[in-house]
Scaffold this motif. Structure first.
Motif, PDB file in Angstrom:
ATOM      1  N   ASP A   1       0.857  -1.189   0.000  1.00 60.67           N
ATOM      2  CA  ASP A   1       0.000   0.000   0.000  1.00 60.67           C
ATOM      3  C   ASP A   1       0.892   1.237   0.000  1.00 60.67           C
ATOM      4  N   THR A   2       0.833   2.001  -1.082  1.00 59.35           N
ATOM      5  CA  THR A   2       1.704   3.175  -1.195  1.00 59.35           C
ATOM      6  C   THR A   2       1.096   4.432  -0.572  1.00 59.35           C
ATOM      7  N   GLN A   3      -0.083   4.346  -0.015  1.00 59.41           N
ATOM      8  CA  GLN A   3      -0.647   5.386   0.853  1.00 59.41           C
ATOM      9  C   GLN A   3      -0.783   6.776   0.209  1.00 59.41           C
ATOM     10  N   SER A   4      -0.917   6.851  -1.114  1.00 62.32           N
ATOM     11  CA  SER A   4      -1.005   8.140  -1.823  1.00 62.32           C
ATOM     12  C   SER A   4       0.190   9.035  -1.506  1.00 62.32           C
ATOM     13  N   ASP A   5       1.346   8.422  -1.308  1.00 66.77           N
ATOM     14  CA  ASP A   5       2.516   9.160  -0.839  1.00 66.77           C
ATOM     15  C   ASP A   5       3.698   8.830  -1.759  1.00 66.77           C
ATOM     16  N   ASN A   6       4.238   9.855  -2.418  1.00 68.45           N
ATOM     17  CA  ASN A   6       5.304   9.615  -3.399  1.00 68.45           C
ATOM     18  C   ASN A   6       6.532   8.949  -2.795  1.00 68.45           C
ATOM     19  N   ARG A   7       6.838   9.267  -1.542  1.00 63.68           N
ATOM     20  CA  ARG A   7       8.026   8.658  -0.926  1.00 63.68           C
ATOM     21  C   ARG A   7       7.837   7.165  -0.702  1.00 63.68           C
ATOM     22  N   ARG A   8       6.585   6.778  -0.410  1.00 62.81           N
ATOM     23  CA  ARG A   8       6.316   5.347  -0.248  1.00 62.81           C
ATOM     24  C   ARG A   8       6.573   4.603  -1.561  1.00 62.81           C
ATOM     25  N   TYR A   9       6.217   5.264  -2.687  1.00 60.75           N
ATOM     26  CA  TYR A   9       6.465   4.640  -3.986  1.00 60.75           C
ATOM     27  C   TYR A   9       7.949   4.358  -4.162  1.00 60.75           C
ATOM     28  N   GLN A  10       8.777   5.322  -3.770  1.00 66.91           N
ATOM     29  CA  GLN A  10      10.219   5.133  -3.950  1.00 66.91           C
ATOM     30  C   GLN A  10      10.728   4.024  -3.041  1.00 66.91           C
ATOM     31  N   GLU A  11      10.254   4.056  -1.803  1.00 67.73           N
ATOM     32  CA  GLU A  11      10.667   3.055  -0.824  1.00 67.73           C
ATOM     33  C   GLU A  11      10.264   1.644  -1.285  1.00 67.73           C
ATOM     34  N   PHE A  12       8.975   1.507  -1.664  1.00 72.38           N
ATOM     35  CA  PHE A  12       8.484   0.170  -2.022  1.00 72.38           C
ATOM     36  C   PHE A  12       9.003  -0.275  -3.391  1.00 72.38           C
ATOM     37  N   MET A  13       9.260   0.676  -4.302  1.00 75.67           N
ATOM     38  CA  MET A  13       9.819   0.286  -5.595  1.00 75.67           C
ATOM     39  C   MET A  13      11.205  -0.324  -5.378  1.00 75.67           C
ATOM     40  N   ARG A  14      12.010   0.297  -4.509  1.00 75.44           N
ATOM     41  CA  ARG A  14      13.314  -0.299  -4.196  1.00 75.44           C
ATOM     42  C   ARG A  14      13.119  -1.670  -3.577  1.00 75.44           C
ATOM     43  N   ARG A  15      12.135  -1.776  -2.697  1.00 73.53           N
ATOM     44  CA  ARG A  15      11.944  -3.044  -1.993  1.00 73.53           C
ATOM     45  C   ARG A  15      11.525  -4.162  -2.953  1.00 73.53           C
ATOM     46  N   VAL A  16      10.545  -3.911  -3.844  1.00 71.58           N
ATOM     47  CA  VAL A  16      10.112  -4.995  -4.730  1.00 71.58           C
ATOM     48  C   VAL A  16      11.207  -5.382  -5.721  1.00 71.58           C
ATOM     49  N   LEU A  17      11.993  -4.380  -6.152  1.00 78.59           N
ATOM     50  CA  LEU A  17      13.016  -4.705  -7.152  1.00 78.59           C
ATOM     51  C   LEU A  17      14.235  -5.364  -6.516  1.00 78.59           C
ATOM     52  N   GLN A  18      14.634  -4.876  -5.333  1.00 76.23           N
ATOM     53  CA  GLN A  18      15.872  -5.378  -4.740  1.00 76.23           C
ATOM     54  C   GLN A  18      15.665  -6.565  -3.813  1.00 76.23           C
ATOM     55  N   ARG A  19      14.674  -6.461  -2.930  1.00 73.74           N
ATOM     56  CA  ARG A  19      14.510  -7.513  -1.934  1.00 73.74           C
ATOM     57  C   ARG A  19      13.581  -8.623  -2.421  1.00 73.74           C
ATOM     58  N   ASP A  20      12.413  -8.230  -2.937  1.00 74.61           N
ATOM     59  CA  ASP A  20      11.454  -9.242  -3.376  1.00 74.61           C
ATOM     60  C   ASP A  20      11.794  -9.794  -4.759  1.00 74.61           C
ATOM     61  N   LYS A  21      12.649  -9.051  -5.480  1.00 75.84           N
ATOM     62  CA  LYS A  21      13.077  -9.478  -6.822  1.00 75.84           C
ATOM     63  C   LYS A  21      11.910  -9.911  -7.703  1.00 75.84           C
ATOM     64  N   VAL A  22      10.971  -9.005  -7.887  1.00 75.49           N
ATOM     65  CA  VAL A  22       9.807  -9.332  -8.706  1.00 75.49           C
ATOM     66  C   VAL A  22      10.185  -9.275 -10.192  1.00 75.49           C
ATOM     67  N   ASP A  23       9.389  -9.934 -11.032  1.00 77.94           N
ATOM     68  CA  ASP A  23       9.677  -9.950 -12.464  1.00 77.94           C
ATOM     69  C   ASP A  23       9.156  -8.691 -13.153  1.00 77.94           C
ATOM     70  N   VAL A  24       8.096  -8.131 -12.593  1.00 81.04           N
ATOM     71  CA  VAL A  24       7.488  -6.942 -13.192  1.00 81.04           C
ATOM     72  C   VAL A  24       6.729  -6.220 -12.075  1.00 81.04           C
ATOM     73  N   VAL A  25       6.577  -4.895 -12.235  1.00 82.17           N
ATOM     74  CA  VAL A  25       5.852  -4.127 -11.219  1.00 82.17           C
ATOM     75  C   VAL A  25       4.668  -3.427 -11.884  1.00 82.17           C
ATOM     76  N   PHE A  26       3.508  -3.483 -11.267  1.00 82.03           N
ATOM     77  CA  PHE A  26       2.351  -2.698 -11.712  1.00 82.03           C
ATOM     78  C   PHE A  26       2.213  -1.568 -10.705  1.00 82.03           C
ATOM     79  N   ALA A  27       2.429  -0.330 -11.160  1.00 83.77           N
ATOM     80  CA  ALA A  27       2.530   0.708 -10.143  1.00 83.77           C
ATOM     81  C   ALA A  27       1.992   2.052 -10.575  1.00 83.77           C
ATOM     82  N   GLY A  28       1.263   2.670  -9.688  1.00 86.27           N
ATOM     83  CA  GLY A  28       1.088   4.092  -9.728  1.00 86.27           C
ATOM     84  C   GLY A  28      -0.228   4.634 -10.213  1.00 86.27           C
ATOM     85  N   PHE A  29      -0.686   5.664  -9.529  1.00 83.53           N
ATOM     86  CA  PHE A  29      -1.884   6.393  -9.928  1.00 83.53           C
ATOM     87  C   PHE A  29      -1.479   7.794 -10.382  1.00 83.53           C
ATOM     88  N   SER A  30      -1.039   8.631  -9.475  1.00 87.01           N
ATOM     89  CA  SER A  30      -0.770  10.013  -9.862  1.00 87.01           C
ATOM     90  C   SER A  30       0.531  10.088 -10.652  1.00 87.01           C
TER      91      SER A  30
END
Lengths: 413, 290
Positions: free
Chosen positions: A77-106
């Motif tokens: 949950d990125t909480q409508s907060d741009n900093r959360r997007y940056q934090e979680f984008m790093r997390r899914v790419l680096q730690r969770d190592k996802v194959d693809v990300v579906f992200a973002g509203f604004s």
């Protein structure tokens, strides 16, 4: 064990893993990271996006997954907060190592996370309509863009109601760039901008703005208001007896204002959207039925929810044709220009130059009683603008966002 | 005629901004200005008032009663919170920031989870009237009247009732008040409840004009804090004149350069006031008097 032996062993291990992957059928899950706002000011429009991804995932997994591999969602949950997007984008790419990300509203959040996707060579789907112009090979955009929404909407409105236009827009990159599009298209069609006002996000009191509009006497108002606070405008405009026709690329199709406000505050609103739950065709009716079976309390299924649903199927198509989740392989498939899907809205295809999607564009009109009618439908509207101004992701990857006033064609490159 | 309609437009817009500032800030002026509790959950009391009054209106209660009910429920919730949480933290003002912020997040997210992302509004009553070619909402005049009535009511409560005297005594010199037999813990609870009820009332009054979502309280909070900070500790010497001055600033700038300028104007006004008058307008007026 010394260091060399350890690294040799590690290399051997990797080799072994690779060989088994190619030899036996790979059953490891394909991980999709989902970063959407499930709380905060944007949650209302975006919770449905998560549901769309969950529904498509459930359907695909029930039929054996992507190439025999199940999909596993990693949702934050990125909480409508741009900093959360940056934090979680790093997390899914680096730690969770996802194959693809579906992200973002604004658009602000998209531009906040995009450099991180580029940095780690990730692949992100942006399943949202926006102001257009993102030319980035690491991004695939399934939402509609201005040449699909405004080039259709504005000439229709100007022909029907008159050539004097007033824009009120949310004051950030989406609103500013969209307003630039409106300005250009109105001018091209021989119209006149009689006013323009940018509203900071979170503003909910519009008394003075309404008066400014009354003073300028436009033929119709383009409302590019974003977030739940700003949607207080309609109620306040109606109560001040401002009954001008409205045109929008974001309202109704995103925030389902026609369901939330008492009629007739949204009457005479015209929106170009690539899908909403009122769309009347068998595929759409079926989608709505399956959706409500899984999420009985869904208040409304909006266009971004359908985009997100479609995106999972598109990704499936790309991976199955590429034979892997490798990004270069996927891009080679996209470059062929025939990645398409029979979506609920109609047939959609990914344009290889911009990695944006073609759409069926529905002109939705809000009636007096807040029911929806579709006075016009444009089939297969292509996202042509980026290609025209010199974006060709099959040849180069500038990782940039272009605007009508700033693009390679304009700069003479 | 053109001049008159222009003047009316300006007065209406200023009155509208004034009403919004006063109604947003009154509850906070009691809780933060008087009691010194930095209440970051102020917006959620407003949310509570808005949701309760709208639900009551949907159930068929006449609008004025629905609005009062919204205020009442918010007041009761406020008293409960005071008893359970806030009273343990009167001596720790910084901790109250964290606690009330936490309460605010729990309330917002709890509402989202329990009641969904939005609630259907009731629609603004009364329609509109025309002056010099411009349409105006009649309900906005009701809001202006409500703002003035709220100020008058508070003045009566704090200067003409026994509760008001006891409340002021308790907050100014608690140990003396206690020595004279005042149940100060009851007074604290009632005063906090009054602040919460005023916030709930603001929510109920604005609910018909706004989008009803769990985050709606946040749109009041900046204006509320700005008004209370500019005003200082006293509602009548501080909050009311501060709201009047800020309303002129905001309406003037918004009509001249749009909403962004109005917002910037508000914040610049706060910076200037804090620099020049650290105790707000209250401090300035009291010094002039002395």
């Amino acid at each position: 064990m010394d260091k060399h032996a350890a690294s040799a062993l590690a290399a051997l291990g990797t080799l072994f893993a690779l060989s088994t992957a190619t030899l036996a059928e790979d059953k490891t899950p394909i991980k999709i990271g989902v970063l959407e706002d499930q709380s905060g000011d944007f949650a209302l429009a975006t919770i449905g996006k998560v549901h769309g991804i969950q529904l498509a995932t459930k359907e695909i997994n029930a039929k054996g997954g992507i190439d025999g591999r199940p999909i596993k969602l990693v949702i934050y949950d990125t909480q409508s907060d741009n900093r959360r997007y940056q934090e979680f984008m790093r997390r899914v790419l680096q730690r969770d190592k996802v194959d693809v990300v579906f992200a973002g509203f604004s658009s602000a959040s998209r531009e906040a996370y995009r450099p991180i996707v580029d940095q780690f060579k990730g692949l992100a789907f942006y399943n949202n309509q926006y102001e257009g112009g993102v030319c980035d090979a690491n991004m695939i955009v399934t939402g509609a863009v201005p040449e699909q929404q405004f080039s259709t909407l504005l000439p229709y409105m100007m022909k029907k109601f008159g050539k004097k236009v007033y824009t009120i827009a949310a004051d950030y990159n989406f609103g500013q760039i969209s307003a630039e599009w409106v300005r250009d298209i109105v001018k091209e069609n021989g119209g006149q901008m009689v006013g323009e006002e940018f509203i900071p996000l979170g503003v909910s009191q519009f008394s003075q703005t309404i008066q400014n509009i009354q003073k300028a006497k436009p033929d119709f108002v383009v409302t590019l208001l974003v977030g739940t606070a700003q949607s207080s405008y309609y109620e306040q405009a109606l109560s001040a007896n401002l009954k001008l026709p409205m045109a929008s690329s974001v309202n109704v199709g995103q925030g389902y204002e026609h369901k939330r406000f008492k009629a007739p505050s949204l009457a005479n609103m015209y929106v170009t959207t690539n899908w909403i739950e009122e769309v009347d065709n068998p595929k759409s009716k079926d989608l709505v039925k399956r959706w409500h079976a899984m999420f009985p309390d869904e208040p409304y299924i909006n266009q971004e929810a359908e985009n997100s649903y479609d995106a999972v199927y598109l990704y499936k198509e790309m991976v199955e044709r590429a034979g892997s989740t490798n990004h270069d392989a996927i891009r080679k498939v996209i470059a062929k220009g025939d990645v398409c899907l029979d979506a609920p809205e109609g047939k959609v295809c990914i344009d290889p130059k911009s990695q944006h999607m073609s759409h069926t564009i529905y002109l939705a009109k809000v009636n007096e009683d807040h029911s929806i009618s579709f006075p016009k439908i444009w089939q297969d509207v292509k996202p042509y603008w980026l290609g025209q101004v010199g974006c060709d992701l099959t040849k180069s990857n500038p990782e940039a966002q272009y605007t009508p006033s700033q693009n390679p064609k304009k700069d003479g490159k | 005629m053109d001049f008159l309609s222009g003047l009316f437009a300006f007065l209406y817009q200023t009155g509208d901004a004034f009403a919004f500032l006063v109604l947003s800030a009154c509850g906070l002026a009691v809780i933060f200005g008087m009691m010194g509790v930095i209440n970051l959950a102020h917006g959620e009391f407003i949310l509570c008032g808005a949701y309760v009054s709208t639900t009551a209106a949907h159930l068929g209660l006449p609008l004025p009663f629905s609005i009062l009910l919204g205020g009442l429920v918010a007041g009761l919730v406020g008293m409960l919170l005071e008893r359970v949480v806030i009273r343990r933290l009167y001596a720790r003002p910084l901790d109250t920031i964290v606690v009330t912020w936490g309460i605010s997040m729990i309330a917002t997210q709890g509402t989202l989870i329990l009641l969904g992302p939005s609630m259907q509004s009731t629609g603004t009553p009364f329609g509109s009237f025309m002056v010099g070619g411009y349409g105006y909402s009649i309900y906005r005049l009701v809001l202006m009247a409500a703002a003035v009535a709220t100020l008058a009511l508070l003045w009566v409560i704090f200067t003409r009732t026994r509760f008001g005297v006891l409340a002021r005594a308790t907050i100014q010199v608690p140990h003396i008040a206690e020595a004279l037999g005042v149940d100060t813990s009851l007074i604290y609870m009632l005063t906090f409840g009054l602040g919460a009820a005023l916030a709930g009332l603001a929510g109920g009054l604005y609910a018909p004009t706004m989008t009803l979502v769990p985050t709606m309280g946040a749109t009041f909070v900046i204006e509320a804090f700005v008004t209370v900070v500019v005003g200082g500790a006293d509602i009548f010497l501080g909050t009311a004149p501060a709201a009047a001055i800020l309303a002129v600033v905001k309406a003037g700038l918004t009509s001249w350069q749009g909403q962004l300028a109005g917002q910037i104007g508000l914040l610049v006004a706060v910076v200037l006031v804090i620099r020049v008058l650290p105790r707000g307008l209250t401090g300035f007026i009291l010094r002039e008097r002395a």
